[in-house]
Motif scaffolding. Structure first.
Motif, PDB file in Angstrom:
ATOM      1  N   SER A 178      72.686  37.804   4.865  1.00 46.19           N
ATOM      2  CA  SER A 178      72.243  37.996   3.485  1.00 46.19           C
ATOM      3  C   SER A 178      73.430  37.971   2.533  1.00 46.19           C
ATOM      4  O   SER A 178      74.535  38.410   2.878  1.00 46.19           O
ATOM      5  CB  SER A 178      71.507  39.325   3.346  1.00 46.19           C
ATOM      6  N   ARG A 179      73.187  37.499   1.346  1.00 47.62           N
ATOM      7  CA  ARG A 179      74.217  37.505   0.307  1.00 47.62           C
ATOM      8  C   ARG A 179      74.130  38.762  -0.562  1.00 47.62           C
ATOM      9  O   ARG A 179      74.928  38.929  -1.483  1.00 47.62           O
ATOM     10  CB  ARG A 179      74.085  36.255  -0.561  1.00 47.62           C
ATOM     11  N   VAL A 180      73.185  39.628  -0.270  1.00 43.82           N
ATOM     12  CA  VAL A 180      73.131  40.926  -0.937  1.00 43.82           C
ATOM     13  C   VAL A 180      74.215  41.820  -0.335  1.00 43.82           C
ATOM     14  O   VAL A 180      74.382  41.866   0.886  1.00 43.82           O
ATOM     15  CB  VAL A 180      71.743  41.584  -0.768  1.00 43.82           C
ATOM     16  N   ARG A 181      74.952  42.514  -1.177  1.00 39.86           N
ATOM     17  CA  ARG A 181      76.063  43.333  -0.722  1.00 39.86           C
ATOM     18  C   ARG A 181      75.797  44.811  -1.003  1.00 39.86           C
ATOM     19  O   ARG A 181      75.183  45.165  -2.013  1.00 39.86           O
ATOM     20  CB  ARG A 181      77.357  42.920  -1.431  1.00 39.86           C
ATOM     21  N   VAL A 182      76.285  45.667  -0.108  1.00 36.80           N
ATOM     22  CA  VAL A 182      76.198  47.111  -0.307  1.00 36.80           C
ATOM     23  C   VAL A 182      77.574  47.705  -0.029  1.00 36.80           C
ATOM     24  O   VAL A 182      78.232  47.365   0.961  1.00 36.80           O
ATOM     25  CB  VAL A 182      75.124  47.748   0.600  1.00 36.80           C
ATOM     26  N   THR A 183      78.049  48.563  -0.906  1.00 35.21           N
ATOM     27  CA  THR A 183      79.360  49.179  -0.769  1.00 35.21           C
ATOM     28  C   THR A 183      79.278  50.638  -1.185  1.00 35.21           C
ATOM     29  O   THR A 183      78.324  51.052  -1.847  1.00 35.21           O
ATOM     30  CB  THR A 183      80.409  48.426  -1.611  1.00 35.21           C
TER      31      THR A 183
END
Length: 335
Positions: A178-183
């Protein structure tokens, strides 16, 4: 930095503290901000701050401990501001007290807001971001995600839970390409109104464990994380790294040190009425706005070299090696 196109950003816990400072900072970029909080006065004042700074404000009164309200807020944000580009989970509540003096219903409420609020916000964001293959989720964490301290068992438990939840989710997103990012942004002690807002059964006024930083420091870190979400986490404040290292090198020694010093370090000399209800069930800023800062302005730092170091991962790695020995020696000497 080149001028960037305005984004649609959702901030939970937007009416005070870190959320308020972040809203102001992102508004200066011209972003469209959905501001989620419970207090009418705080929300209205935050919306005014955003508009004055050059952003677009959409105040939404919602309790993040209710997944239906979070979902409705996300739908409203997209309907009025456009597709959500960034979702910042920040809202929390807590009780300052020994674990045995926190009622089960209070512990449940803290967990629903401080942990499940992040789960519900993350799910609402992913439901919209994943089909588009675009978006960033920023979890506002804490050094206490790695190290529990006395008088904050519910809050520490929630921050640990957020850490584990986010790590698992990140692996799933990587698996799906996925190109969704979580940080995550791991915060140190911050000068916010929370120390006068949250329910406390202490007889003296609660305080953050020094060193204390201004909420604008946290806001800069969140903005950077939203712009560079490829990193799994960012650390803000040297105390965050020192705590992590000391816990890894000498956890038993740190337990005994905190047992001896942790109570006094979290209280000022000012008296406090332990019967004060706090904001556990009702917002503290429903009728009066409290802004972004707490009462520790004279002691709070406006800058931290750790934020810069965290943005340059190689330097953090080198610095961690040097800090490990110092942290372990300090813990042993004070034990």
């Amino acid at each position: 930095m080149p001028q960037q196109a305005p984004r649609t950003v959702v901030i939970t816990g937007a009416s005070g503290g870190i959320g308020r400072a972040t809203a102001r900072r992102l508004a200066a970029r011209g972003d469209r901000l959905a501001l989620i909080a419970r207090g009418d006065a705080g929300l209205a004042a935050t919306a005014e701050d955003v508009t004055r700074a050059g952003g677009t404000a959409l105040p939404i009164k919602a309790d993040v401990g209710d997944h239906r309200e979070v979902g409705a807020a996300a739908a409203q944000a997209e309907a009025e501001l456009g597709p959500i580009d960034v979702w910042i989970n920040n809202a929390f509540t807590s009780v300052f007290a020994p674990f045995t003096r926190i009622d089960p219903v209070e512990f449940q409420r803290i967990t629903e807001v401080t942990y499940l609020g992040y789960v519900y916000g993350t799910r609402a964001a992913l439901d919209r971001m994943l089909p588009r293959g675009h978006g960033t989720i920023v979890q506002v964490g804490s050094a206490l995600a790695y190290r529990g301290i006395p008088l904050q068992s519910a809050y520490c438990g929630a921050k640990h839970a957020i850490q584990g939840f986010t790590e698992a989710l990140r692996c799933e997103l990587l698996h799906e390409h996925s190109r969704v990012r979580v940080t995550m942004v791991q915060m140190p002690a911050v000068n916010t109104p929370q120390f006068g807002w949250v329910r406390s059964r202490l007889t003296r006024h609660a305080q953050p464990v020094p060193p204390i930083f201004q909420p604008e420091v946290a806001a800069r870190a969140i903005e950077y994380a939203a712009d560079h979400p490829q990193r799994r986490e960012y650390w803000v404040g040297g105390s965050t790294v020192a705590t992590l290292i000391a816990n890894a090198v000498a956890p038993g020694v740190l337990d005994r040190y905190l047992a001896r010093t942790g109570y006094a370090a979290q209280q000022t000399d000012q008296p406090h009425d332990p019967r004060t209800p706090g904001n556990l069930w009702k917002p503290a800023d429903d009728e009066a706005d409290h802004g972004a800062h707490g009462v520790f302005d004279q002691r709070a730092h406006r800058r931290t070299p750790q934020l810069w170091a965290s943005q340059h991962h190689v330097l953090v790695t080198l610095g961690a090696t040097a800090l490990a020995g110092a942290a372990a020696a300090l813990a042993r000497r004070r034990a």
